[in-house]
Design a protein around this motif. Structure first.
Motif, PDB file in Angstrom:
ATOM      1  N   LYS A 192      53.161  36.489  46.850  1.00  0.00           N
ATOM      2  CA  LYS A 192      53.893  35.209  46.822  1.00  0.00           C
ATOM      3  C   LYS A 192      54.060  34.823  45.431  1.00  0.00           C
ATOM      4  O   LYS A 192      53.328  35.029  44.539  1.00  0.00           O
ATOM      5  CB  LYS A 192      53.310  34.294  47.549  1.00  0.00           C
ATOM      6  N   HIS A 193      55.274  34.300  45.312  1.00  0.00           N
ATOM      7  CA  HIS A 193      55.718  33.737  43.826  1.00  0.00           C
ATOM      8  C   HIS A 193      55.009  32.400  43.743  1.00  0.00           C
ATOM      9  O   HIS A 193      54.974  31.455  44.842  1.00  0.00           O
ATOM     10  CB  HIS A 193      57.072  33.707  43.758  1.00  0.00           C
ATOM     11  N   ASN A 194      54.635  31.864  42.447  1.00  0.00           N
ATOM     12  CA  ASN A 194      54.126  30.621  42.061  1.00  0.00           C
ATOM     13  C   ASN A 194      52.978  29.918  42.877  1.00  0.00           C
ATOM     14  O   ASN A 194      52.676  28.866  43.312  1.00  0.00           O
ATOM     15  CB  ASN A 194      55.371  29.559  42.626  1.00  0.00           C
ATOM     16  N   THR A 195      51.983  31.124  43.204  1.00  0.00           N
ATOM     17  CA  THR A 195      50.768  30.546  43.880  1.00  0.00           C
ATOM     18  C   THR A 195      49.705  30.987  42.708  1.00  0.00           C
ATOM     19  O   THR A 195      49.845  31.989  42.025  1.00  0.00           O
ATOM     20  CB  THR A 195      50.412  31.081  45.311  1.00  0.00           C
ATOM     21  N   ARG A 196      48.618  30.279  42.733  1.00  0.00           N
ATOM     22  CA  ARG A 196      47.616  30.523  42.001  1.00  0.00           C
ATOM     23  C   ARG A 196      47.140  32.061  42.319  1.00  0.00           C
ATOM     24  O   ARG A 196      47.011  32.954  41.021  1.00  0.00           O
ATOM     25  CB  ARG A 196      46.466  29.629  41.817  1.00  0.00           C
ATOM     26  N   SER A 197      46.740  32.521  43.555  1.00  0.00           N
ATOM     27  CA  SER A 197      46.251  33.697  43.589  1.00  0.00           C
ATOM     28  C   SER A 197      46.999  34.978  43.229  1.00  0.00           C
ATOM     29  O   SER A 197      46.603  35.939  43.056  1.00  0.00           O
ATOM     30  CB  SER A 197      45.822  33.773  45.089  1.00  0.00           C
ATOM     31  N   SER A 198      48.513  34.431  43.691  1.00  0.00           N
ATOM     32  CA  SER A 198      49.264  35.708  43.267  1.00  0.00           C
ATOM     33  C   SER A 198      49.739  35.920  41.657  1.00  0.00           C
ATOM     34  O   SER A 198      49.669  36.905  40.996  1.00  0.00           O
ATOM     35  CB  SER A 198      50.715  35.370  43.803  1.00  0.00           C
ATOM     36  N   HIS A 199      49.511  34.685  40.887  1.00  0.00           N
ATOM     37  CA  HIS A 199      49.546  34.797  39.495  1.00  0.00           C
ATOM     38  C   HIS A 199      48.274  35.544  39.246  1.00  0.00           C
ATOM     39  O   HIS A 199      48.390  36.459  38.020  1.00  0.00           O
ATOM     40  CB  HIS A 199      49.321  33.398  38.685  1.00  0.00           C
ATOM     41  N   GLU A 200      46.997  35.176  39.606  1.00  0.00           N
ATOM     42  CA  GLU A 200      45.775  36.090  39.037  1.00  0.00           C
ATOM     43  C   GLU A 200      45.935  37.637  39.577  1.00  0.00           C
ATOM     44  O   GLU A 200      45.654  38.552  38.755  1.00  0.00           O
ATOM     45  CB  GLU A 200      44.328  35.479  39.868  1.00  0.00           C
ATOM     46  N   PHE A 201      46.568  37.595  41.069  1.00  0.00           N
ATOM     47  CA  PHE A 201      46.865  39.221  41.181  1.00  0.00           C
ATOM     48  C   PHE A 201      47.619  40.056  40.456  1.00  0.00           C
ATOM     49  O   PHE A 201      47.258  41.018  39.958  1.00  0.00           O
ATOM     50  CB  PHE A 201      47.398  39.082  42.504  1.00  0.00           C
TER      51      PHE A 201
END
Length: 259
Positions: A192-201
């Motif tokens: 997903k875009h713009n979620t913390r977990s996705s940014h970390e991923f």
């Protein structure tokens, strides 16, 4: 010679069946002949093709019964799951070759299997005897990872550990070399875009060995299995050419990795 690809994971709900279903469609659109094998007793892949049954299924591979390879269309066939597959863990425990019965069946049915370019196998989210049988016959094991609170790191570590143990246990006593030749590949799924977990991923993707493709979170993937229609054929996908091209590009990267 067919390439055999097993979709597996340490936990459920990461999109194995959806990936298997849609990758099969992608391959047939390119003109490849594909055999699907549903080794999940829940039978979601078989149900997608309205072929979840007790008659002449994968279960019979392990019980010396008749197995029917069902034709879905001229390029796609299926060996369906049976609800009795969950009984095999207990049934096979006393057999010395319990992890290699699928391999023996394929060797005995080469004339039927050799016409396929790819064999795609869907598995139950565990690492029991049935899944080991599927991995033992595979050239590649594709593991979807998805961003979540614990998700990608823990899932990858668990799967890597289980594969390492299986390779070490399944050894030819004459050569002391492992019988498990499958290469493990990883997919980033439901990003997903713009979620913390996705940014970390996203920051970790470059550090994940053998990560071959990234699939963004898209409702069309959920719709494809629910509507029993490949994502490429859904009207909502066709109305978004950019998204359709991104999906095709991701599947092409997967295909390039398993050629």
């Amino acid at each position: 010679m067919s390439k055999t690809i097993t979709f597996s994971a340490s936990k459920g709900g990461v999109g194995k069946t959806t990936m298997t279903f849609n990758f099969a469609s992608y391959l047939t659109q390119k003109g490849f002949r594909v055999l699907l094998v549903d080794s999940d007793y829940q039978g979601n892949l078989s149900s997608t093709y309205e072929s979840y049954t007790n008659q002449n299924t994968l279960y019979n591979v392990f019980t010396d019964g008749n197995v029917e390879i069902r034709s879905i269309n001229p390029l796609l066939s299926l060996i369906p799951a049976s609800p009795h597959l969950d009984e095999l863990e207990g049934v096979l425990q006393s057999k010395n070759n319990k992890n290699f019965m699928m391999m023996m069946w394929l060797q005995d049915h080469l004339e039927e299997i050799k016409e396929y370019d790819y064999i795609l196998i869907d598995t139950h989210p565990e690492f029991g005897t049935l899944t080991k049988n599927m991995i033992a016959v595979s050239d590649y094991v594709v593991v979807p990872l998805e961003p979540s609170e614990y998700g990608f790191i823990q899932s990858k570590q668990q799967f890597d550990l289980r594969m390492k143990e299986f390779r070490e246990d399944a050894v030819d006593i004459r050569t002391r070399e492992t019988l498990i030749e499958a290469q493990v590949l990883y997919l980033a799924n439901r990003v997903k875009h713009n979620t913390r977990s996705s940014h970390e991923f996203g920051q970790m993707i470059d550090q994940i060995d053998n990560l071959v493709a990234v699939f963004n979170e898209r409702e069309v993937f959920n719709s494809s299995t629910m509507l029993k229609t490949p994502v490429f054929d859904l009207e909502q996908t066709k109305r978004n050419p950019k998204a359709l091209q991104q999906i095709k590009d991701s599947f092409e990267k997967l295909l390039e990795s398993v050629k």
